[in-house]
Scaffold this motif. Structure first.
Motif, PDB file in Angstrom:
ATOM      1  N   SER A   1       0.864  -1.120   0.062  1.00  0.00           N
ATOM      2  CA  SER A   1      -0.012  -0.055  -0.051  1.00  0.00           C
ATOM      3  C   SER A   1       0.581   1.261   0.012  1.00  0.00           C
ATOM      4  O   SER A   1       0.407   2.180  -0.553  1.00  0.00           O
ATOM      5  N   VAL A   2       1.963   1.258   0.821  1.00  0.00           N
ATOM      6  CA  VAL A   2       2.887   2.245   0.741  1.00  0.00           C
ATOM      7  C   VAL A   2       3.387   2.440  -0.630  1.00  0.00           C
ATOM      8  O   VAL A   2       3.696   3.658  -1.212  1.00  0.00           O
ATOM      9  N   SER A   3       4.142   1.447  -1.199  1.00  0.00           N
ATOM     10  CA  SER A   3       4.652   1.426  -2.565  1.00  0.00           C
ATOM     11  C   SER A   3       3.858   1.976  -3.594  1.00  0.00           C
ATOM     12  O   SER A   3       4.115   2.742  -4.412  1.00  0.00           O
ATOM     13  N   SER A   4       2.576   1.198  -3.841  1.00  0.00           N
ATOM     14  CA  SER A   4       1.599   1.503  -4.774  1.00  0.00           C
ATOM     15  C   SER A   4       1.168   2.955  -4.629  1.00  0.00           C
ATOM     16  O   SER A   4       0.890   3.740  -5.510  1.00  0.00           O
TER      17      SER A   4
ATOM     18  N   SER B   1       9.176   2.181 -11.738  1.00  0.00           N
ATOM     19  CA  SER B   1       8.911   0.895 -10.996  1.00  0.00           C
ATOM     20  C   SER B   1       9.545   1.355  -9.469  1.00  0.00           C
ATOM     21  O   SER B   1      10.187   2.299  -9.289  1.00  0.00           O
ATOM     22  N   CYS B   2       9.142   0.565  -8.659  1.00  0.00           N
ATOM     23  CA  CYS B   2       9.425   0.772  -7.083  1.00  0.00           C
ATOM     24  C   CYS B   2       9.562  -0.728  -6.531  1.00  0.00           C
ATOM     25  O   CYS B   2       8.595  -1.446  -6.323  1.00  0.00           O
ATOM     26  N   LYS B   3      10.690  -0.847  -6.028  1.00  0.00           N
ATOM     27  CA  LYS B   3      11.014  -2.170  -5.096  1.00  0.00           C
ATOM     28  C   LYS B   3      10.746  -1.602  -3.703  1.00  0.00           C
ATOM     29  O   LYS B   3      11.016  -0.349  -3.112  1.00  0.00           O
ATOM     30  N   SER B   4      10.277  -2.388  -2.896  1.00  0.00           N
ATOM     31  CA  SER B   4       9.930  -2.001  -1.524  1.00  0.00           C
ATOM     32  C   SER B   4      10.261  -2.977  -0.335  1.00  0.00           C
ATOM     33  O   SER B   4       9.890  -4.090  -0.680  1.00  0.00           O
ATOM     34  N   LYS B   5      10.369  -2.706   0.761  1.00  0.00           N
ATOM     35  CA  LYS B   5      10.596  -3.808   1.825  1.00  0.00           C
ATOM     36  C   LYS B   5      10.108  -3.316   3.098  1.00  0.00           C
ATOM     37  O   LYS B   5      10.295  -2.192   3.555  1.00  0.00           O
TER      38      LYS B   5
ATOM     39  N   GLU C   1       9.419   0.065   9.531  1.00  0.00           N
ATOM     40  CA  GLU C   1       9.998   0.707   8.669  1.00  0.00           C
ATOM     41  C   GLU C   1       9.632   0.263   7.058  1.00  0.00           C
ATOM     42  O   GLU C   1       9.518  -0.952   7.076  1.00  0.00           O
ATOM     43  N   ILE C   2       9.448   1.020   6.240  1.00  0.00           N
ATOM     44  CA  ILE C   2       9.446   0.924   4.844  1.00  0.00           C
ATOM     45  C   ILE C   2      10.383   1.331   4.045  1.00  0.00           C
ATOM     46  O   ILE C   2      10.525   2.645   4.045  1.00  0.00           O
ATOM     47  N   THR C   3      11.006   0.601   3.222  1.00  0.00           N
ATOM     48  CA  THR C   3      12.051   0.988   2.537  1.00  0.00           C
ATOM     49  C   THR C   3      11.457   1.062   1.060  1.00  0.00           C
ATOM     50  O   THR C   3      11.180   0.231   0.707  1.00  0.00           O
ATOM     51  N   LEU C   4      11.655   2.323   0.417  1.00  0.00           N
ATOM     52  CA  LEU C   4      11.241   2.586  -1.046  1.00  0.00           C
ATOM     53  C   LEU C   4      12.286   2.788  -2.111  1.00  0.00           C
ATOM     54  O   LEU C   4      13.045   3.568  -1.773  1.00  0.00           O
TER      55      LEU C   4
ATOM     56  N   GLY D   1       6.373  13.200   0.003  1.00  0.00           N
ATOM     57  CA  GLY D   1       5.718  13.995   1.062  1.00  0.00           C
ATOM     58  C   GLY D   1       4.370  13.964   0.943  1.00  0.00           C
ATOM     59  O   GLY D   1       3.632  14.265   1.848  1.00  0.00           O
ATOM     60  N   ALA D   2       3.644  13.843  -0.327  1.00  0.00           N
ATOM     61  CA  ALA D   2       2.308  13.845  -0.628  1.00  0.00           C
ATOM     62  C   ALA D   2       1.410  12.364  -0.335  1.00  0.00           C
ATOM     63  O   ALA D   2       0.318  12.457  -0.485  1.00  0.00           O
ATOM     64  N   CYS D   3       2.195  11.521  -0.254  1.00  0.00           N
ATOM     65  CA  CYS D   3       1.707  10.163  -0.248  1.00  0.00           C
ATOM     66  C   CYS D   3       0.852  10.030   0.942  1.00  0.00           C
ATOM     67  O   CYS D   3       1.081   9.981   2.070  1.00  0.00           O
ATOM     68  N   LEU D   4      -0.522   9.757   0.761  1.00  0.00           N
ATOM     69  CA  LEU D   4      -1.605   9.827   1.818  1.00  0.00           C
ATOM     70  C   LEU D   4      -1.403   8.764   2.829  1.00  0.00           C
ATOM     71  O   LEU D   4      -1.571   8.442   3.877  1.00  0.00           O
ATOM     72  N   ILE D   5      -0.987   7.462   2.115  1.00  0.00           N
ATOM     73  CA  ILE D   5      -0.605   6.032   3.031  1.00  0.00           C
ATOM     74  C   ILE D   5       0.547   6.470   3.916  1.00  0.00           C
ATOM     75  O   ILE D   5       0.319   6.211   5.147  1.00  0.00           O
ATOM     76  N   SER D   6       1.552   6.864   3.373  1.00  0.00           N
ATOM     77  CA  SER D   6       2.876   7.042   4.208  1.00  0.00           C
ATOM     78  C   SER D   6       2.518   8.088   5.169  1.00  0.00           C
ATOM     79  O   SER D   6       2.886   8.017   6.297  1.00  0.00           O
TER      80      SER D   6
END
Length: 156
Positions: A64-67, A88-92, A106-109, A133-138
Protein backbone atom coordinates in the motif's frame (compact mmCIF):
# COMPACT_ATOMS: atom_id res chain seq x y z
CA UNK A 1 -4.49 20.72 -2.39
CA UNK A 2 -7.69 19.05 -3.49
CA UNK A 3 -10.69 19.84 -1.30
CA UNK A 4 -13.05 16.89 -1.25
CA UNK A 5 -15.50 14.98 0.85
CA UNK A 6 -14.48 11.83 2.69
CA UNK A 7 -14.29 8.64 0.65
CA UNK A 8 -14.82 5.11 1.93
CA UNK A 9 -13.17 1.91 0.72
CA UNK A 10 -14.89 -1.36 1.57
CA UNK A 11 -13.07 -4.65 2.09
CA UNK A 12 -14.32 -7.94 3.44
CA UNK A 13 -12.23 -10.84 4.65
CA UNK A 14 -13.64 -14.32 5.07
CA UNK A 15 -11.77 -17.19 6.65
CA UNK A 16 -11.52 -20.23 4.37
CA UNK A 17 -9.32 -22.78 6.20
CA UNK A 18 -6.29 -23.09 8.45
CA UNK A 19 -4.61 -19.63 8.59
CA UNK A 20 -5.98 -18.45 5.24
CA UNK A 21 -8.88 -16.37 3.97
CA UNK A 22 -10.23 -14.53 0.97
CA UNK A 23 -10.21 -10.73 0.76
CA UNK A 24 -12.60 -8.91 -1.58
CA UNK A 25 -13.94 -5.46 -2.24
CA UNK A 26 -17.38 -4.84 -3.70
CA UNK A 27 -16.00 -1.79 -5.52
CA UNK A 28 -13.48 -3.95 -7.39
CA UNK A 29 -15.72 -6.78 -8.54
CA UNK A 30 -17.53 -4.72 -11.18
CA UNK A 31 -14.99 -4.20 -13.96
CA UNK A 32 -14.17 -6.20 -17.07
CA UNK A 33 -16.88 -8.75 -16.45
CA UNK A 34 -14.47 -10.67 -14.21
CA UNK A 35 -16.04 -13.06 -11.76
CA UNK A 36 -13.99 -11.70 -8.90
CA UNK A 37 -10.91 -9.70 -8.09
CA UNK A 38 -10.54 -11.29 -4.66
CA UNK A 39 -7.15 -12.35 -3.35
CA UNK A 40 -6.06 -15.00 -0.89
CA UNK A 41 -4.48 -13.73 2.31
CA UNK A 42 -2.75 -15.72 5.01
CA UNK A 43 -0.49 -15.62 7.99
CA UNK A 44 3.10 -15.30 6.69
CA UNK A 45 5.36 -18.35 7.00
CA UNK A 46 7.50 -16.69 9.70
CA UNK A 47 4.64 -17.24 12.16
CA UNK A 48 3.29 -20.54 13.53
CA UNK A 49 1.17 -22.30 10.90
CA UNK A 50 1.95 -19.51 8.43
CA UNK A 51 1.62 -20.21 4.73
CA UNK A 52 4.17 -19.46 2.01
CA UNK A 53 3.35 -18.04 -1.43
CA UNK A 54 0.20 -16.18 -0.33
CA UNK A 55 -0.21 -12.43 0.24
CA UNK A 56 0.06 -11.58 3.95
CA UNK A 57 -1.11 -8.47 5.82
CA UNK A 58 2.57 -7.48 6.05
CA UNK A 59 2.98 -7.70 2.25
CA UNK A 60 -0.24 -5.73 1.72
CA UNK A 61 0.86 -3.03 4.19
CA UNK A 62 4.18 -2.65 2.35
CA UNK A 63 2.43 -2.75 -1.02
CA UNK A 64 0.00 0.00 0.00
CA UNK A 65 2.89 2.38 0.72
CA UNK A 66 4.68 1.49 -2.53
CA UNK A 67 1.59 1.69 -4.73
CA UNK A 68 0.56 5.00 -3.13
CA UNK A 69 3.99 6.43 -3.95
CA UNK A 70 3.48 5.34 -7.57
CA UNK A 71 -0.02 6.78 -7.95
CA UNK A 72 1.02 10.03 -6.25
CA UNK A 73 4.08 10.25 -8.53
CA UNK A 74 1.91 9.70 -11.61
CA UNK A 75 -0.45 12.52 -10.62
CA UNK A 76 2.31 14.99 -9.75
CA UNK A 77 4.36 14.10 -12.86
CA UNK A 78 1.30 14.69 -15.03
CA UNK A 79 0.51 18.01 -13.34
CA UNK A 80 4.12 19.19 -13.74
CA UNK A 81 4.37 17.77 -17.27
CA UNK A 82 7.37 15.56 -16.47
CA UNK A 83 7.96 13.16 -19.33
CA UNK A 84 9.21 9.73 -18.30
CA UNK A 85 9.46 6.28 -19.82
CA UNK A 86 8.81 4.18 -16.75
CA UNK A 87 8.27 4.09 -13.01
CA UNK A 88 9.03 1.03 -10.89
CA UNK A 89 9.48 0.66 -7.16
CA UNK A 90 10.94 -2.10 -5.03
CA UNK A 91 9.87 -1.93 -1.42
CA UNK A 92 10.72 -3.71 1.79
CA UNK A 93 8.69 -3.66 4.98
CA UNK A 94 10.39 -4.36 8.31
CA UNK A 95 8.41 -6.21 10.96
CA UNK A 96 9.93 -5.85 14.40
CA UNK A 97 8.97 -6.43 18.00
CA UNK A 98 8.70 -3.21 20.03
CA UNK A 99 7.68 -3.26 23.69
CA UNK A 100 6.33 -6.79 23.26
CA UNK A 101 4.19 -5.93 20.22
CA UNK A 102 4.80 -6.67 16.57
CA UNK A 103 4.93 -3.50 14.45
CA UNK A 104 5.79 -2.65 10.88
CA UNK A 105 8.56 -0.26 11.93
CA UNK A 106 10.05 0.74 8.58
CA UNK A 107 9.27 0.74 4.89
CA UNK A 108 12.13 1.20 2.43
CA UNK A 109 11.10 2.40 -1.01
CA UNK A 110 13.45 2.15 -3.98
CA UNK A 111 11.73 3.91 -6.87
CA UNK A 112 13.39 3.95 -10.30
CA UNK A 113 12.36 6.52 -12.87
CA UNK A 114 13.56 6.27 -16.47
CA UNK A 115 13.58 9.53 -18.41
CA UNK A 116 14.75 10.35 -21.94
CA UNK A 117 16.40 13.71 -21.39
CA UNK A 118 19.23 14.42 -18.94
CA UNK A 119 17.88 17.96 -18.41
CA UNK A 120 14.84 16.42 -16.64
CA UNK A 121 16.94 14.67 -13.94
CA UNK A 122 16.52 17.40 -11.32
CA UNK A 123 12.79 17.77 -12.07
CA UNK A 124 12.26 14.01 -11.81
CA UNK A 125 14.03 14.05 -8.45
CA UNK A 126 11.82 16.92 -7.23
CA UNK A 127 8.68 15.12 -8.41
CA UNK A 128 9.74 12.02 -6.45
CA UNK A 129 10.40 14.09 -3.33
CA UNK A 130 7.01 15.82 -3.63
CA UNK A 131 5.38 12.41 -4.16
CA UNK A 132 6.96 11.04 -1.00
CA UNK A 133 5.69 14.02 1.00
CA UNK A 134 2.19 13.89 -0.48
CA UNK A 135 1.63 10.11 -0.27
CA UNK A 136 -1.53 9.73 1.80
CA UNK A 137 -0.69 6.21 2.97
CA UNK A 138 2.80 7.19 4.17
CA UNK A 139 1.26 10.19 5.91
CA UNK A 140 -1.29 7.91 7.63
CA UNK A 141 1.09 5.46 9.28
CA UNK A 142 3.72 5.71 11.98
CA UNK A 143 6.31 3.49 10.28
CA UNK A 144 9.57 5.18 9.27
CA UNK A 145 9.63 5.67 5.48
CA UNK A 146 13.01 5.67 3.74
CA UNK A 147 13.22 6.44 0.04
CA UNK A 148 16.27 5.56 -2.07
CA UNK A 149 15.49 6.93 -5.54
CA UNK A 150 17.24 6.12 -8.82
CA UNK A 151 16.84 8.18 -11.95
CA UNK A 152 18.11 6.70 -15.20
CA UNK A 153 18.40 8.20 -18.65
CA UNK A 154 17.44 6.16 -21.69
CA UNK A 155 17.93 8.10 -24.90
CA UNK A 156 15.94 5.64 -27.02
Amino acid sequence: MIDMEAHYYNVSVNWSKERKGIMCSPELNQSNGEISSCIEVATPPEFPKGMPDIWSPEHLFTASVSSCLMTTFLAIAENLKLEFISFSCKSKGKLDQVDGKFLMTEITLEPTIIITDEKDCERASRVLQKSEGACLISNSIKSKITMIPTIKINKT
